[in-house]
Scaffold this motif. Sequence first.
Motif, short mmCIF file in Angstrom:
data_model
loop_
_atom_site.label_atom_id
_atom_site.label_comp_id
_atom_site.label_asym_id
_atom_site.label_seq_id
_atom_site.Cartn_x
_atom_site.Cartn_y
_atom_site.Cartn_z
N LYS A 75 67.75 -28.20 -41.88
CA LYS A 75 66.11 -27.99 -41.14
C LYS A 75 66.28 -27.41 -39.58
O LYS A 75 65.51 -26.91 -39.50
N ARG A 76 67.10 -28.65 -38.91
CA ARG A 76 67.18 -28.02 -37.62
C ARG A 76 67.77 -26.78 -37.42
O ARG A 76 67.44 -26.08 -36.53
N ALA A 77 68.80 -26.48 -38.11
CA ALA A 77 69.38 -25.26 -38.17
C ALA A 77 68.23 -24.10 -38.27
O ALA A 77 68.27 -22.92 -37.58
N ALA A 78 67.64 -24.27 -39.41
CA ALA A 78 66.60 -23.20 -39.66
C ALA A 78 65.68 -23.14 -38.77
O ALA A 78 64.90 -22.14 -38.40
N HIS A 79 65.16 -24.26 -37.93
CA HIS A 79 64.11 -24.28 -37.05
C HIS A 79 64.90 -23.64 -35.74
O HIS A 79 64.04 -22.65 -35.11
N LEU A 80 65.93 -23.74 -35.53
CA LEU A 80 66.54 -22.93 -34.25
C LEU A 80 66.97 -21.22 -34.66
O LEU A 80 67.42 -20.73 -33.93
N GLY A 81 66.83 -21.03 -36.08
CA GLY A 81 67.28 -19.58 -36.28
C GLY A 81 68.77 -19.38 -36.45
O GLY A 81 69.14 -18.47 -36.45
N VAL A 82 69.45 -20.53 -36.95
CA VAL A 82 70.73 -20.57 -36.81
C VAL A 82 71.37 -20.57 -38.46
O VAL A 82 70.61 -21.64 -38.91
#
Length: 335
Positions: A75-82
């Motif tokens: 979820k954190r990766a998705a938020h960062l666009g990674v």
Amino acid sequence: MQVALITDLGAITDECARVAESIGISLKVLPPDSGGWQNASLILLGEDVREAPATDHANRILVVLDGDEPSSAWKRAAHLGVEQLAVLPSAAEWLSGRMIAAVEPPVAPGVTVGVVAGCGGAGASVLACALARRAGPDVSTVLVDADPLGGGLDLVLGAEQVPGPRWADLSASRGQLRPSTLSQALPRHDGLAILSWGRDDILDLDPDVFDDFLAAAGQAFELVIVDLPRHAPPQWTRRCHHVLLVSPARVRSAVAASQVAKRLSQSHPDVRLVVRDTGAGGLDAELLAESIGLDLAGSIRDDRGLSAAVDRGEGIPGGARLGKLVDRLLGEWVE
């Protein structure tokens, strides 16, 4: 090219620095919300980063530590666009590969040729050395001894005293192999790069170490000549573009070679036979190839003078051609 790590977390910094150090790559550590990452070929984001750098840089990886919930990390990766996530230390090997690819972008791999003996004393090692020595002046070449029971290709070349890493050193090292580092570190004899065995090595070659080495060698050299053992795992054979099976022109040797040929052909579509001409009373090369069921690559002469030179520690002369076969094969494989 460099790798940038954006984080204020010491634990993340330590883990990433350990990976980078193992493969000789410089890591630039930057605090969040700072600049300095613009020229990086790979951007690593610590789990404390709340906003990714304002860039469309596609080569970005979120780094978290073991223990985080995978779902929250993604979820954190998705938020960062990674789109890529490295959980350390368990993903250290994967991350090292990404670091290497970032600082040394992959190129079209060189040609890898496996040479296998159909029986003991067939002459496969001599052929492998002759191919490598003949190619060496014109094509960047590495000669690889993958048979721990073969006696050592460095002895065949007369290069056993040349300093540099052997298989045991690579097996003991951490991380993946950088092509540029590999090219510089390997022992060289008359300009030819060599990887063989130490005299005191008692070692079964780890398949992962072998795969990592061949992958790096294919990036670092135009031609990779591998002296493969008859018992080599099928995946080793599949790593080669071409495979040569060497057999003396004798009945018993041919029977042994036919068994090896069956094994090789199960894992590789391009296995060809090289017949060592043993003189009067030897089998016809074409008939021998037909009986074994392989296409004939050609014949090499039984050169007793060459064998005597190897026994004296003089190695194979740089101009040794073993007939016209070596030049013809090299002409097929490399420009």
